[in-house]
Design an enzyme around this catalytic site. Structure first.
Site, mmCIF file in Angstrom:
data_model
loop_
_atom_site.group_PDB
_atom_site.id
_atom_site.type_symbol
_atom_site.label_atom_id
_atom_site.label_comp_id
_atom_site.label_asym_id
_atom_site.label_seq_id
_atom_site.Cartn_x
_atom_site.Cartn_y
_atom_site.Cartn_z
ATOM 1 N N VAL A 18 39.128 35.082 24.577
ATOM 2 C CA VAL A 18 39.728 33.984 24.934
ATOM 3 C C VAL A 18 38.905 33.521 26.247
ATOM 4 O O VAL A 18 38.640 32.337 26.208
ATOM 5 C CB VAL A 18 41.040 34.093 25.637
ATOM 6 C CG1 VAL A 18 41.860 32.739 25.900
ATOM 7 C CG2 VAL A 18 41.867 34.309 24.312
ATOM 8 N N SER A 137 36.074 33.503 38.197
ATOM 9 C CA SER A 137 37.811 33.614 38.599
ATOM 10 C C SER A 137 38.426 32.238 38.237
ATOM 11 O O SER A 137 37.821 31.290 38.040
ATOM 12 C CB SER A 137 37.919 33.790 40.288
ATOM 13 O OG SER A 137 39.459 33.725 40.429
ATOM 14 N N LYS A 191 33.508 39.130 44.027
ATOM 15 C CA LYS A 191 34.582 38.986 43.160
ATOM 16 C C LYS A 191 35.680 40.008 43.272
ATOM 17 O O LYS A 191 36.713 39.759 43.190
ATOM 18 C CB LYS A 191 34.006 39.016 41.656
ATOM 19 C CG LYS A 191 35.097 38.813 40.630
ATOM 20 C CD LYS A 191 35.999 37.612 40.765
ATOM 21 C CE LYS A 191 36.652 37.241 39.612
ATOM 22 N NZ LYS A 191 37.635 38.062 39.101
ATOM 23 N N HIS A 194 37.432 39.438 46.196
ATOM 24 C CA HIS A 194 38.447 38.144 45.814
ATOM 25 C C HIS A 194 39.828 38.628 45.200
ATOM 26 O O HIS A 194 40.829 38.368 45.515
ATOM 27 C CB HIS A 194 37.635 37.268 45.053
ATOM 28 C CG HIS A 194 38.497 36.382 44.193
ATOM 29 N ND1 HIS A 194 39.215 36.608 43.068
ATOM 30 C CD2 HIS A 194 38.831 35.186 44.416
ATOM 31 C CE1 HIS A 194 40.012 35.792 42.616
ATOM 32 N NE2 HIS A 194 39.735 34.656 43.383
ATOM 33 N N ASN A 195 39.455 39.491 44.183
ATOM 34 C CA ASN A 195 40.734 40.326 43.366
ATOM 35 C C ASN A 195 41.560 41.057 44.431
ATOM 36 O O ASN A 195 42.747 41.167 44.171
ATOM 37 C CB ASN A 195 40.039 41.055 42.321
ATOM 38 C CG ASN A 195 39.830 40.180 41.147
ATOM 39 O OD1 ASN A 195 39.173 38.924 41.301
ATOM 40 N ND2 ASN A 195 39.597 40.561 39.970
ATOM 41 N N GLU A 198 43.497 38.996 46.114
ATOM 42 C CA GLU A 198 44.735 38.284 45.391
ATOM 43 C C GLU A 198 45.858 39.254 45.280
ATOM 44 O O GLU A 198 47.065 38.915 45.195
ATOM 45 C CB GLU A 198 43.967 37.963 43.750
ATOM 46 C CG GLU A 198 44.867 37.764 42.705
ATOM 47 C CD GLU A 198 44.179 37.565 41.462
ATOM 48 O OE1 GLU A 198 44.602 37.999 40.387
ATOM 49 O OE2 GLU A 198 42.873 36.955 41.441
ATOM 50 N N TYR A 199 45.787 40.739 44.977
ATOM 51 C CA TYR A 199 46.482 41.549 45.147
ATOM 52 C C TYR A 199 47.459 41.403 46.569
ATOM 53 O O TYR A 199 48.932 41.366 46.359
ATOM 54 C CB TYR A 199 46.130 42.796 45.217
ATOM 55 C CG TYR A 199 45.685 43.571 43.747
ATOM 56 C CD1 TYR A 199 44.744 42.824 42.923
ATOM 57 C CD2 TYR A 199 46.069 44.976 43.482
ATOM 58 C CE1 TYR A 199 44.470 43.519 41.834
ATOM 59 C CE2 TYR A 199 45.814 45.304 42.262
ATOM 60 C CZ TYR A 199 45.036 44.881 41.352
ATOM 61 O OH TYR A 199 44.825 45.338 40.182
#
Length: 478
Positions: A18, A137, A191, A194-195, A198-199
């Site tokens: 996707v 992202s 990245k 970044h993640n 995000e957590y």
């Protein structure tokens, strides 16, 4: 039918899950000719059909054979690969290089462990093929309509794709959400962090939800309204916005809320763990991200928790006897303060890695490209950009005058909320981690002197003295 195209394409994309399909359609829609290929021909056909339906141009062409796919791209060829991290990437590179030439470029757009990107780049040097790791992202929607992209690797390779990624990235008030991050694995590293951030964001929101529901006694519709209201101020962000929507979503029969029917078990793909590992490797405290990661681990212990709740006792969550409006505001301020602490930790890790690996990272620019397209996009990223633009050597966001003012004000609410949670038996590990970090960072002297004395006692590890020049080491015969 697979489309054919006589003219060469601007770029290629391999891996039509996707994310791959959506990024390919985005590139084509922005006016660039793109060749696509996948291990499974069925996905090539699916992508071509989507292009015929969704695009007003014929810029996307599908290929069933790897050789035809590579040969259809103009030189120096640039191919984005979007496959599962690890072995699948290595196998894809193996197949690609059979047909690629000196000066061609491979761009891995997946979430890859940055040392793998460095390793692959070095392995391709003999063939003189350039290799990039590019964090992408924004999820499926971002890939289709404009993600935040974090490309790292040889700068000459970035120049080849710069016009394409700048046009396809999310666009904000000060430009596209993409920039050359730095050499080697810099793009994947940023990245990854970044993640990790995000957590932390998601855990802080979950803890605020828990407190609002079980201490403030708010119902789902009220929670939806509160998060929507929060999204109009300092906490304005994608994650707060979607939380306001999630809170009000009903099941198909309209009898229940979807969120109440979801199993309390959080999945993960590894980037949060990598971030915490890197924090340890670089000796940078990442307590909020670590708390979020451990929260996910604990969520997975469902069977154990079901047994433990019948054995272990403690305070039970109960509605606080306090002004509800005031409590909600304290939780908001507590979360905002904890969020600043979390971002301070994440940016400190990026800064340390940039220095250690000689990447010459621009922290202000990194904050800027997170303003749109990505999962952590938020209003206050513009302030983070300004903080590092004003002082590129800023050791921590906490000491930036603007953010220092906010955390000094907000720490009172953070203390109040943490105490309330503890008294109510509600775990809030990320809130607690942020407060502990703040209190430790602002102390001139910590009890680490005793720890170092113990190390010297049992291991003769020596110590420095406060009354002697730095760099002089001493040992005591305890």
């Amino acid at each position: 039918r697979i489309m054919s195209e006589t003219s060469l394409h601007d770029i290629g994309l391999f891996g039509l899950g996707v994310m791959g399909q959506n990024l390919a359609l985005n590139i084509a829609e922005k006016g660039f000719k793109i060749a696509v290929h996948n291990r499974s021909p069925a996905k090539v056909e699916t992508t071509v059909k989507r292009a015929e339906k969704e695009l007003k141009n014929s810029n996307l062409t599908g290929y069933k054979e790897m050789k035809d796919f590579v040969m259809a791209i103009r030189k120096p060829r640039a191919v984005i690969i979007l496959v599962k991290a690890g072995k699948a990437v290595d196998l894809t590179i193996e197949k690609l290089v059979e047909y690629m030439e000196e000066g061609d470029i491979i761009i891995d757009g997946g979430n890859e462990w940055f040392p793998n990107t460095v390793r692959r780049g070095k392995a391709l040097e003999d063939k003189k093929i350039l290799y990039m790791g590019m964090g992408v992202s924004g999820g499926e929607e971002g890939a289709r309509n404009g993600p935040s992209m974090m490309p790292g690797g040889p700068k000459e390779a970035y120049k080849r794709i710069e016009a394409i990624v700048k046009k396809c990235a999310a666009q904000v008030d000060d430009g596209p959400c993409v920039t050359w991050i730095g050499p080697g694995g810099a793009g994947n590293y940023v990245k990854m962090v970044h993640n990790g951030i995000e957590y932390g964001d998601m855990q802080l929101i979950a803890e605020a939800y828990d407190l609002l529901k079980n201490i403030a006694g708010l119902k789902n519709d009220e929670l939806g309204d509160i998060f929507a209201d929060w999204n109009k101020g300092e906490l304005e962000s994608f994650l707060i916005e979607i939380t306001s929507i999630i809170m009000k979503k009903k099941t198909e029969d309209g009898k229940d809320y979807v969120v109440d029917k979801i199993l309390d078990k959080t999945g993960m793909k590894g980037t949060g763990r990598w971030t915490v590992q890197e924090g340890a490797e670089q000796s940078v405290p990442l307590s909020v991200v670590a708390a979020a990661l451990e929260g996910r681990y604990l969520s997975g212990l469902i069977a154990e928790r079901k047994k433990a709740c019948k054995v272990l006792t403690g305070p039970e969550p109960h509605e606080a006897k306090t002004d509800k409006k005031e409590l909600v505001e304290n939780i908001r301020l507590a979360m905002y303060t904890a969020k600043i602490c979390s971002y301070a930790q994440g940016m400190a890790l990026i800064k340390k890695a940039g220095e250690r690996f000689d990447w010459d990272l621009n922290l202000g620019e990194i904050a800027r490209i997170w303003k749109g397209g990505c999962i952590i996009r938020a209003k206050f990223l513009d302030r983070i950009k300004k903080a590092f633009d004003n002082d590129a050597k800023l050791p921590s966001l906490l000491v930036d005058p603007s953010f220092a003012k906010d955390v000094i004000k907000g720490q009172e609410s953070l203390r109040y909320v943490v105490k309330l949670a503890i008294d109510s038996g509600i775990a809030c590990p990320a809130f607690c981690a942020a407060l502990n970090y703040y209190d430790s960072y602002r102390r001139e002297r910590l009890p680490a002197n005793l720890t170092q004395a113990q190390r010297d006692f049992f291991g003769a590890h020596t110590y420095e003295r406060v009354d002697k020049p730095a760099g002089e080491f001493f040992h005591t015969a305890w």
